[in-house]
Write an enzyme that holds these catalytic residues in place. Structure first.
Site, mmCIF file in Angstrom:
data_model
loop_
_atom_site.group_PDB
_atom_site.id
_atom_site.type_symbol
_atom_site.label_atom_id
_atom_site.label_comp_id
_atom_site.label_asym_id
_atom_site.label_seq_id
_atom_site.Cartn_x
_atom_site.Cartn_y
_atom_site.Cartn_z
ATOM 1 C CB CYS A 333 71.945 20.968 7.119
ATOM 2 S SG CYS A 333 73.605 20.294 7.102
ATOM 3 N NE ARG A 362 80.907 21.084 1.592
ATOM 4 C CZ ARG A 362 80.003 20.239 1.085
ATOM 5 N NH1 ARG A 362 80.410 19.276 0.262
ATOM 6 N NH2 ARG A 362 78.730 20.360 1.400
ATOM 7 C CD GLN A 380 75.582 21.826 -0.656
ATOM 8 O OE1 GLN A 380 75.867 22.255 0.448
ATOM 9 N NE2 GLN A 380 75.907 20.611 -1.047
ATOM 10 C CG ASP A 382 71.864 22.746 0.973
ATOM 11 O OD1 ASP A 382 71.628 21.566 0.710
ATOM 12 O OD2 ASP A 382 72.883 23.126 1.571
ATOM 13 C CG HIS A 384 67.916 21.772 4.864
ATOM 14 N ND1 HIS A 384 68.566 22.931 4.480
ATOM 15 C CD2 HIS A 384 68.870 20.807 4.946
ATOM 16 C CE1 HIS A 384 69.853 22.680 4.355
ATOM 17 N NE2 HIS A 384 70.062 21.396 4.625
ATOM 18 C CE LYS A 463 76.020 10.062 -0.402
ATOM 19 N NZ LYS A 463 77.016 11.071 -0.782
ATOM 20 C CG HIS A 509 70.163 17.154 4.884
ATOM 21 N ND1 HIS A 509 70.842 18.142 5.553
ATOM 22 C CD2 HIS A 509 69.783 16.267 5.831
ATOM 23 C CE1 HIS A 509 70.882 17.861 6.846
ATOM 24 N NE2 HIS A 509 70.244 16.718 7.036
#
Length: 634
Positions: A333, A362, A380, A382, A384, A463, A509
């Site tokens: 992000c 991570r 990921q 992702d 946005h 979320k 997100h």
């Protein structure tokens, strides 16, 4: 007169205080028999708890999560009592309930053997048959410490000493066995009719690798033997479907000693991964997303601006370049935010949907790593979405519809959870309330049932989580929609509104699959390695019956390759039955047998993986059929 409001909204009046069990018995003898625990005004409670005033009361059976937890927790105490009877020198640590059962951690000079587990199960059966009452009592902190010292239980003493001095400590006693515990528990040991000790593992005391390694015994339990049998059958099936086992057998991925938690995708695994990511790109292009790629490493100041340096640093890998600290990105992000800010934006540009298949890292403890399900680096999927306040509901609905479409295509059922503000969070109360209400309203307008998950949101916003259910009934949290008012504020992101003034965009997100690697692991187990043709690394295996048919089989193979069908040919000097069995073990969707008859008639004998059916058709007919199946992603 006290009024008790039941789960269904019905209000019952009682003249005097009663235990939860007595209230359950007054409602139904069957309910009292099945009851495991309760919630009084939302707080877990024993059936023995006395209700003395107006309240909301939910009676929990084994069908309820809280009821199962009490049932499993009681079983963990039965296990500990059996251990102390058979191995009295053993020291007790902790023994909680978990999702599918329970565990208990023990400190014992000698490790437990499989034979020990059998002996423990036999002793547990005796304890169940004794139908011992579980008696709740409390002690002042100092008396509690003295009791556990008298019983020579140092781990219990340590737990109590960590509590405030004014704390009253709760215990449960069953027969000669007493344990430090907050409960709730069953009334007696008798209802635990069916149980199984399933495995032994090592576990550091309090999860700290600097502490002593203890022995953890896992188990599960049920009110009925038939339920236990069904569960154990499901576990055996899960072992057969283990993605680590199938990943190795099918040549999809591996984890090397040189990179624990960092998966290597092998050639066939890359075919599968690329098929999945091509599908991802296709649906995102259709939905009006643009794709970006952001750097894998960015400097400390970016992560300070985003808040990750203060809230997530323990999970980040860092390094120093030219005297400046950098971090390998744990999330995409902040990079996406820089792309948004790279040029002026107008309200006419919004909503702006930017997708990224970003590789993130991570830090996970080594004991938590598990194949593709828990890794240290993953892709990921992702996206946005930057939008105006009046676009929030429509954009959330659009993401929900897309997640629904994808999960249904793979044959997954799912349930939805709404996670609210955690203790460690950024932003004002007003922003959090607006963000949470926006998510709630979108779900309500779409008619979704959902669970409120208090305090489990991200540090920057609430979320929606989508928990999919695989073919074995296991649930996996994959899709997520997070509404964020904070990051645009921290990065001073802007757009020019219709009024000519500068405004702050709202940010979503969201991920559909979660982690590509983890989703592949889920798919391997969901399909047991038998992927649909569009995903299968090898879609067709051409099998010549003998060397005499090798040239014809090669022509079939070449024609399939020209049609962009993923295929292999088995030209080994083996019998056709052996070749078919090998192809079946490789879980190839279609086998094309080519012999003298097929060569003479310019056909192929098509063997279907899933049904075992054999059908003869022309190669053109087969190719058209398979291409339609691939295109429709059946």
């Amino acid at each position: 007169m006290m009024k008790v409001t039941l789960k269904n909204g019905e209000v019952k009046e009682f003249d005097s205080p009663l235990s939860v069990y007595e209230i359950a018995a007054s409602l139904s003898a069957g309910l009292a028999k099945k009851a495991c625990a309760a919630e009084i005004n939302g707080i877990p409670a024993d059936l023995r708890t006395i209700v003395s005033g107006d309240c909301g009361l939910t009676i929990l059976t084994f069908e309820d999560e809280g009821g199962r937890a009490a049932f499993h927790h009681t079983t963990s105490h039965i296990l500990a009592q059996a251990v102390k009877r058979l191995f009295p020198e053993t020291k007790l640590a902790i023994g909680p309930s978990i999702a599918d059962g329970f565990y208990y951690d023990f400190d014992r000079p000698e490790p437990f053997s499989p034979e020990d587990l059998e002996a423990l199960e036999a002793e547990m059966k005796k304890i169940v048959k004794e139908d011992l009452k579980l008696e709740y009592f409390t002690l002042p902190r100092e008396e509690a410490i003295a009791l556990m010292k008298e019983k020579d239980e140092p781990y219990k003493v340590e737990l109590i000493e960590d509590l405030p001095e004014e704390e009253t400590i709760s215990f449960y006693r069953q027969g000669e066995y007493t344990d430090l515990c907050a409960g709730p528990h069953l009334m007696t040991t008798g209802p635990v009719k069916a149980f199984k000790l399933t495995s032994i593992a090592g576990a550091y005391w309090r999860g700290d690798e600097h502490n002593k390694m203890l022995t953890r015994i896992y188990g599960t339990s049920f009110p009925k033997a038939s339920d236990l049998e069904a569960y154990l059958t499901r576990i055996e099936e899960a072992k057969k479907r283990d993605h680590r086992k199938l990943g190795k057998e099918l040549g999809l991925f591996t984890i090397m000693d040189e990179g624990p938690g960092f998966p290597f995708f092998l050639p066939k695994g890359m075919v599968l991964k690329n098929a999945l990511t091509n599908f991802w790109r296709e649906i995102h292009e259709r939905e009006g997303y643009v794709e970006i790629a952001t750097p894998i490493m960015l400097n400390r100041s970016l992560w300070e601006t985003s808040g990750h340096w203060d809230h997530y640093k323990e999970n980040m890998y860092t390094t120093t370049i030219d005297d400046t600290e950098f971090a390998i990105k744990p999330m995409n992000c902040p990079g996406s935010m820089l792309v948004y800010k790279s040029q002026p934006r107008s309200y006419r540009d919004l909503p702006l949907r930017m997708g990224e298949l970003g590789l993130v890292h991570r830090h996970e403890k080594s004991g938590a790593l598990h194949g593709l399900m828990r890794v240290r680096c993953f892709t990921q999927d992702d996206a946005h979405i930057y939008m105006t306040p009046d676009q929030i509901t429509d954009e959330i609905k659009g993401v929900v519809r897309l997640i629904d479409e994808v999960y249904n295509m793979f044959g997954f059922k799912y349930h939805v959870e709404l996670s609210t503000r955690p203790e460690d969070s950024m932003g004002s109360d007003e922003d959090w309330e607006m963000a949470t209400n926006s998510l709630r309203e979108a779900l309500d307008e779409m008619g979704y049932d959902y669970i409120i998950n208090e305090g489990d949101g991200a540090f920057y916003g609430p979320k929606i989580d989508f928990h999919l259910e695989d073919s074995l009934g296991r649930t996996w949290q994959c899709g997520t929609i997070q509404l964020d008012f904070q990051l645009p504020l921290r990065f001073e992101a802007e757009y020019t509104g219709a009024d000519g003034e500068k405004h702050r965009p709202i940010m979503i997100h969201r991920v559909l699959l979660g982690s590509i690697e983890r989703f592949i692991g889920i798919l391997i187990e969901h399909y047991a390695g038998k992927f649909p043709a569009w995903l299968a690394p090898v879609q067709v295996k051409v099998l010549p019956i003998s060397d005499k048919n090798a040239a014809y089989a090669k022509n079939v193979y070449d024609a399939l390759k020209k049609s962009h069908i993923r295929c292999e040919i088995d030209e080994r000097a083996e019998k056709i039955g052996y070749k078919i069995r090998e192809a079946q073990l490789e879980k190839v969707p279609y086998m094309l047998v080519a012999g003298a008859k097929e060569e003479e008639n310019h056909t192929v004998a098509v063997r279907y993986r899933d049904s075992g059916e054999n059908v003869t058709m022309t190669l053109d007919e087969f190719t058209e059929m398979l291409k339609n199946e691939i295109e429709e992603r059946d």
